[in-house]
Design a protein around this motif. Structure first.
Motif, short mmCIF file in Angstrom:
data_model
loop_
_atom_site.label_atom_id
_atom_site.label_comp_id
_atom_site.label_asym_id
_atom_site.label_seq_id
_atom_site.Cartn_x
_atom_site.Cartn_y
_atom_site.Cartn_z
N ARG A 1 0.81 -1.22 0.00
CA ARG A 1 0.00 0.00 0.00
C ARG A 1 0.85 1.27 0.00
NH1 ARG A 1 -3.79 -0.93 5.07
NH2 ARG A 1 -1.75 -1.50 5.92
N GLN A 2 2.17 1.11 -0.06
CA GLN A 2 3.06 2.28 0.01
C GLN A 2 3.48 2.77 -1.36
OE1 GLN A 2 3.55 3.66 2.93
NE2 GLN A 2 2.39 2.01 3.89
N VAL A 3 3.31 1.95 -2.41
CA VAL A 3 3.81 2.29 -3.74
C VAL A 3 2.68 2.20 -4.74
CG1 VAL A 3 5.52 1.75 -5.50
CG2 VAL A 3 6.06 1.35 -3.11
N ALA A 4 2.61 3.17 -5.64
CA ALA A 4 1.68 3.16 -6.76
C ALA A 4 2.47 3.31 -8.05
CB ALA A 4 0.66 4.29 -6.63
N PHE A 5 2.00 2.69 -9.12
CA PHE A 5 2.72 2.69 -10.39
C PHE A 5 1.89 3.38 -11.46
CE2 PHE A 5 4.49 -0.83 -8.02
CZ PHE A 5 5.84 -0.76 -8.30
N ASP A 6 2.59 4.06 -12.36
CA ASP A 6 1.96 4.64 -13.55
C ASP A 6 2.97 4.55 -14.69
OD1 ASP A 6 3.80 6.70 -13.09
OD2 ASP A 6 2.33 7.89 -11.99
N ASP A 7 2.67 5.19 -15.81
CA ASP A 7 3.55 5.11 -16.97
C ASP A 7 4.92 5.71 -16.71
OD1 ASP A 7 1.51 3.89 -18.31
OD2 ASP A 7 0.78 5.75 -19.26
N ALA A 8 4.99 6.68 -15.79
CA ALA A 8 6.26 7.35 -15.51
C ALA A 8 7.13 6.58 -14.53
CB ALA A 8 6.00 8.76 -14.97
N GLY A 9 6.59 5.57 -13.87
CA GLY A 9 7.38 4.83 -12.89
C GLY A 9 6.58 4.55 -11.65
N TRP A 10 7.16 4.86 -10.49
CA TRP A 10 6.46 4.60 -9.24
C TRP A 10 6.39 5.86 -8.40
CZ3 TRP A 10 10.34 0.76 -6.48
CH2 TRP A 10 11.62 1.31 -6.48
N ARG A 11 5.41 5.87 -7.52
CA ARG A 11 5.21 6.97 -6.58
C ARG A 11 5.03 6.39 -5.19
NH1 ARG A 11 0.67 8.73 -6.88
NH2 ARG A 11 -0.28 7.42 -8.49
N LEU A 12 5.63 7.05 -4.21
CA LEU A 12 5.50 6.61 -2.82
C LEU A 12 4.32 7.34 -2.18
CD1 LEU A 12 9.21 6.49 -1.60
CD2 LEU A 12 7.85 4.74 -2.73
N LYS A 13 3.49 6.59 -1.52
CA LYS A 13 2.32 7.17 -0.86
C LYS A 13 2.68 7.62 0.55
CE LYS A 13 -0.97 4.29 -3.42
NZ LYS A 13 -2.07 3.29 -3.31
N THR A 14 1.81 8.43 1.10
CA THR A 14 2.00 8.94 2.46
C THR A 14 1.03 8.24 3.40
OG1 THR A 14 2.62 11.09 1.55
CG2 THR A 14 2.02 11.02 3.88
N ASP A 15 1.52 7.84 4.54
CA ASP A 15 0.64 7.22 5.53
C ASP A 15 -0.38 8.25 6.03
OD1 ASP A 15 1.78 4.74 5.46
OD2 ASP A 15 3.28 5.22 6.97
N PRO A 16 -1.65 7.91 6.05
CA PRO A 16 -2.64 8.86 6.59
C PRO A 16 -2.45 9.03 8.09
CG PRO A 16 -3.65 6.72 6.15
CD PRO A 16 -2.27 6.64 5.60
N ALA A 17 -2.73 10.22 8.54
CA ALA A 17 -2.60 10.50 9.98
C ALA A 17 -3.69 9.76 10.75
CB ALA A 17 -2.71 12.00 10.23
N ARG B 1 16.24 11.55 0.40
CA ARG B 1 15.19 12.45 -0.07
C ARG B 1 14.77 12.07 -1.50
NH1 ARG B 1 17.50 18.06 -0.43
NH2 ARG B 1 17.64 17.81 1.82
N SER B 2 13.47 12.18 -1.76
CA SER B 2 12.92 11.84 -3.09
C SER B 2 13.35 10.44 -3.50
CB SER B 2 13.36 12.87 -4.14
OG SER B 2 12.95 14.16 -3.77
N LEU B 3 13.06 9.49 -2.64
CA LEU B 3 13.50 8.12 -2.87
C LEU B 3 12.95 7.56 -4.18
CD1 LEU B 3 15.03 5.71 -1.57
CD2 LEU B 3 12.84 4.99 -0.61
N HIS B 4 11.73 7.97 -4.56
CA HIS B 4 11.13 7.42 -5.78
C HIS B 4 11.85 7.88 -7.04
CE1 HIS B 4 9.33 11.39 -5.27
NE2 HIS B 4 9.02 11.38 -6.55
N ARG B 5 12.71 8.91 -6.92
CA ARG B 5 13.48 9.35 -8.08
C ARG B 5 14.85 8.67 -8.15
NH1 ARG B 5 11.54 14.62 -6.42
NH2 ARG B 5 9.83 15.29 -7.76
#
Length: 690
Positions: free
Chosen positions: A360-376, A601-605
Motif C-alpha cells: 500500500r506504500q507504492v503506486a505505479f503509472d507510466d512514468a514509474g512509481w510513486r510513494l504514498k503517504t501514511d494517513p494521519a 530524499r525523493s526516494l522514488h526518483r
C-alpha cells in the motif's frame, strides 16, 4: 631510532626545542602553530614550516617499521607538550618522539598547503563573480539606452519612403554620431558574464594570484596519479618552473597549451603570441582542478598524496585477506562474489514483485512509481487522557539539577576524570577535578574561559586555560566519552530505548569567529562556521563526534564514527540523512560488514539497477528503462581483490576512512577502481531501496 640518527641530526632535533633571548618561542612551537586564515602570508608560513622540517633531515629516516598507532601516540605526546616538557624527556625517547612528530607534521602541512591553495583560488573566484555582477548591473543602463536607439534606427531602415541616397543622413539625424560612438565604446567593453569573461577577469588579478600560487607550485612535488607520465598539466608545470628559474618575463612560444580548456586557448595565445598572465592563470586554475579530481597527487601528503598509499600493504593484506572477507560475508573468489551479489539482487526484486499486490506504500503509472503517504491516525480520546496522565506523573517525579551538580554526580559514579590526568599521576586532586569540570562547562555551554572565571571565581583563568590546552585534548576526550557511553549502556532506561546495535549521525553547525584554515562560510548560517558531525546510538549514547568544514559533504565522514569510536557498542546498522548518502558509502558499509540505512530524499526518483537486463521485471520495467540500469558485475569482479585491500586498510588503522573516501569520490567515472566501487554500491543500494 638512536642507532639510525647521526650526531648532527640529533643536534638539529635538540635545536628545535631550544629557546634563546632573541626568539621567545622555540622552532617547535612554530611547527605546531595552527594554520591561519587563508592568505598569502599564511601560505608563506606553511611553506616555511615545510622547509624548517626538511632542514632537520629526519624525512630521510625511515619510520615505516614503527607501528602506526604508536607513531600517532608519539606525535600527540609532542603536539600537546611544551618545549620544556619535551626537553625533560629521556634523550632516546625524545628523539624518537620528535622524528615521528616531524614526519606526521610534514605530511599534515602539505595537506594544509593544498587546502589553503584551493581556498585562496575559491576566494578569488568569489571576487571575480562579484566584479562581473557589478559590471552586469552597470550595463543595464547602457542596455536600455542602446535598445531605444536601435529601435529608432530600425524604424528608419524599414521605412520604404527613405531612399538609399538619403539613408545615412536620416540615420545620423535620428541618432547623432556622438551617441553611436558612445554605444560602440560600451559594446567594446561588453561582458556576458560567461566562462570566458570569468577567465579574463581572473587573469586581470594575476599579480595577486602569483603571490601565493608561484611559491606553492615551485615548492610542491606533483605526481601523475595515472602513472603514465604524459600529463599535459605536469608538462606545463615543468615549463613554468623553468622560465621562472631563468627569470624570464615572457612565456616561450613553444610553451605547452594543451592543458588549458579548448574554449580558453584562443584567449591565451593570439597570433602565435602567448599572454603570460593568462597562461599562468590558466595553469593555476588547472592544477587546482587536477588535484580535486584526483589526476594529480602531492608526493608525501596524506589526503592529497598517492592514492595507492590508502591501500593496505600487500604483505599485510595477504595475511588478513581470508579473515576480512569472512567478516564481510562475501567470498574471496571474485566469480563467487559476483554470483552472491547477483543472487541477493535478484532475491530483492523477487520479494518486491511478490508483494506488489499487498504493498500500500507504492503506486505505479507510466512514468514509474510513486510513494504514498501514511494517513494521519485520529487521536483516541481515552489514549490521550492516559498519555496526559503519564506526563503529569513523570513531571512530578523529574529532578531539577544544575549542570555543575550533574557533572559532579557523573564524575562520582564513573570517574571519567581519570582519563584527563597526566601520565604518572596516581592521586586525584579534587581541585584539579573541579577545574576540569569548569573547563568542560565553559566550552560545552559556549561561555568561554574568561566568563567561567567570573562564574567560578575560586578557579583562576590561568588554571582553566592550562586545563583547556593540555588536558582537554582529543584523545583524552574520546577515552572519557567511552566511559560515559559504557555508563549509559548500563542504565535500565537505556535498555528500553535500544540495545546499542544501531546508530545515526548528523551535523550541527556553530559560529567560528577565530580565523583558522578550517572555518568556512555557511550560507545557511550566514556566518563563518564549523560543523560538528556527531554519532548517537539507539540507547541515546553519543559515542563519537568530529569537526568538519561546512563546505564538506557529510558522506565521507560517516564511517569514521562507526570504525574509530572507543566505546564498547557493537554496532550493526547505521542511519544518516541524504547528506550522508552516496553509492560509494553502500559499498563501504558492505565491506565492513554493516548495514547502511540512509533516509534518502525523493526516494522514488532514485535509480535502481538490475542483475539481469533480459529478465522481465513486471511493474518495475518503466523504472528500469529510464536509462542504463544493469550493474556491471564484470567490473566488480575485475577489481574485487583491490576493493578488499582498500577497505581493509580502514579498520587496520593504515588509512583514515574519511580521507580515503574523500579521495575516492574525487575520481571520475573513467577510473576503473572508482567505477567498480560505484557499481558495487549501486547493487547494494538497489537491494536497500527495494
Amino acid at each position: 631510532m638512536a642507532e639510525r640518527l647521526s650526531a648532527p641530526m640529533r643536534d638539529r632535533l635538540d635545536a628545535l626545542i631550544a629557546v634563546d633571548d632573541d626568539q621567545p618561542h622555540s622552532p617547535l612551537n612554530r611547527i605546531k602553530a595552527s594554520s591561519s586564515n587563508p592568505s598569502v602570508g599564511g601560505m608563506k608560513r606553511l611553506l616555511a614550516r615545510l622547509e624548517l622540517i626538511e632542514a632537520t633531515g629526519v624525512l630521510e629516516v625511515d619510520v615505516g617499521w614503527i607501528n602506526g598507532n604508536y607513531q600517532r601516540i608519539l606525535f600527540h605526546s609532542v603536539r600537546t607538550a611544551s618545549a620544556d616538557r619535551v626537553r625533560r624527556m629521556a634523550a632516546p625517547r625524545r628523539h624518537l618522539a620528535l622524528v615521528c612528530f616531524l614526519h606526521q607534521a610534514w605530511r599534515d602541512t602539505l595537506d594544509q598547503a593544498v587546502d589553503m591553495y584551493g581556498k585562496l583560488l575559491d576566494r578569488n573566484r568569489k571576487l571575480v563573480d562579484d566584479r562581473l555582477d557589478d559590471m552586469l548591473k552597470a550595463q543595464r543602463h547602457a542596455v536600455d539606452r542602446i535598445v531605444q536607439r536601435y529601435r529608432r534606427l530600425g524604424a528608419v531602415l524599414l521605412d520604404p519612403d527613405v531612399g538609399d541616397d538619403e539613408l545615412r543622413a536620416r540615420l545620423l539625424s535620428t541618432v547623432p554620431e556622438e551617441q553611436l560612438q558612445e554605444d560602440q565604446a560600451d559594446l567594446t567593453n561588453w561582458t556576458r558574464g560567461d566562462r570566458r569573461a570569468r577567465f579574463e577577469q581572473t587573469a586581470e588579478r594575476h599579480a595577486g594570484l602569483s603571490q601565493f600560487a608561484a611559491p606553492f607550485l615551485s615548492r610542491m612535488k606533483f605526481v601523475d596519479e595515472q602513472g603514465e607520465g604524459t600529463s599535459p598539466t605536469l608538462s606545463a608545470l615543468r615549463a613554468y618552473r623553468e622560465h621562472r628559474a631563468a627569470g624570464r618575463r615572457g612565456v616561450p612560444p613553444d610553451a605547452p597549451l594543451d592543458f588549458a580548456p579548448t574554449a580558453l586557448q584562443p584567449l591565451i595565445r593570439r597570433n602565435g603570441v602567448t599572454d603570460r598572465r593568462r597562461w599562468e592563470s590558466a595553469l593555476f586554475l588547472k592544477v587546482r582542478d587536477e588535484i580535486q579530481t584526483g589526476n594529480l597527487a602531492i608526493d608525501g601528503a596524506k589526503n592529497f598524496g598517492r592514492f595507492e598509499a590508502f591501500f593496505l600493504p600487500t604483505a599485510q593484506w595477504e595475511q588478513v585477506r581470508d579473515a576480512f572477507w569472512a567478516r564481510t560475508g562475501f567470498p574471496v573468489d571474485p566469480a563467487a562474489a559476483v554470483e552472491r551479489l547477483k543472487e541477493r539482487l535478484s532475491d530483492a526484486f523477487d520479494r518486491f514483485l511478490a508483494g506488489v499486490a499487498d504493498n500500500r506504500q507504492v503506486a505505479f503509472d507510466d512514468a514509474g512509481w510513486r510513494l504514498k503517504t501514511d494517513p494521519a491516525e485520529p487521536p483516541d480520546p481515552a489514549q490521550s487522557d492516559r498519555l496526559a496522565e503519564l506526563h503529569r506523573w513523570l513531571d512530578a517525579r523529574s529532578r531539577t539539577i544544575r549542570l555543575a551538580d550533574l557533572l559532579i554526580e557523573v564524575e562520582n559514579d564513573l570517574g571519567f576524570s581519570v582519563h584527563f590526568q597526566q601520565p604518572g599521576e596516581k592521586q586525584v586532586d579534587p581541585g584539579e577535578v573541579c577545574a576540569l569540570l569548569a573547563a568542560i562547562l565553559a566550552h560545552g555551554c559556549n561561555l568561554g574561559l574568561y566568563t567561567m572565571e567570573k562564574v567560578a571565581p575560586d578557579i583562576a583563568y590561568r588554571r582553566l586555560k592550562y586545563v583547556s590546552d593540555w588536558r582537554l585534548v582529543e584523545e583524552n576526550q574520546r577515552a572519557a566519552l567511552a566511559t560515559i557511553v559504557h555508563g549509559i549502556s548500563r542504565l535500565d532506561a537505556a535498555g528500553h530505548w535500544g540495545d546499542g546495535t544501531t546508530s545515526a549521525s548528523d551535523g550541527q553547525r556553530f559560529a567560528m569567529p577565530h580565523k583558522v584554515l578550517q572555518r568556512t562560510y555557511s550560507t545557511r548560517f550566514n556566518d563563518f562556521a564549523l560543523e560538528f558531525y556527531s554519532f548517537v546510538a539507539d540507547n541515546y549514547a553519543p559515542f563519537y563526534s568530529r569537526p568538519i568544514e561546512c563546505t564538506d559533504r557529510d558522506a565521507p565522514f560517516v564511517l569514521d564514527g562507526v570504525l574509530y569510536h572507543e566505546s564498547d557498542l557493537d554496532l550493526e546498522e547505521h542511519y544518516t540523512d541524504t547528506h550522508g548518502y552516496t553509492e560509494i558509502n553502500f559499498a563501504a558499509f558492505g565491506m565492513i560488514g554493516m548495514r547502511f540505512c540512509p533516509r534518502i530524499r525523493s526516494l522514488h526518483r532514485q535509480r535502481i539497477y538490475c542483475a539481469d537486463p533480459d529478465r522481465d521485471h513486471g511493474v518495475l520495467e518503466p523504472v528500469l528503462q529510464r536509462g542504463r540500469r544493469a550493474v556491471n558485475f564484470r567490473l566488480i569482479a575485475e577489481q574485487w581483490d583491490r576493493i578488499g585491500q582498500f577497505y581493509a586498510a580502514f579498520p587496520a588503522g593504515h588509512a583514515t576512512a574519511s580521507a580515503a573516501l574523500q579521495r575516492l569520490n574525487r575520481f571520475q567515472a573513467s577510473n576503473r577502481f572508482y567505477a567498480a566501487n560505484r557499481e558495487l554500491g549501486r547493487a547494494l543500494k538497489t537491494e536497500f531501496v527495494l
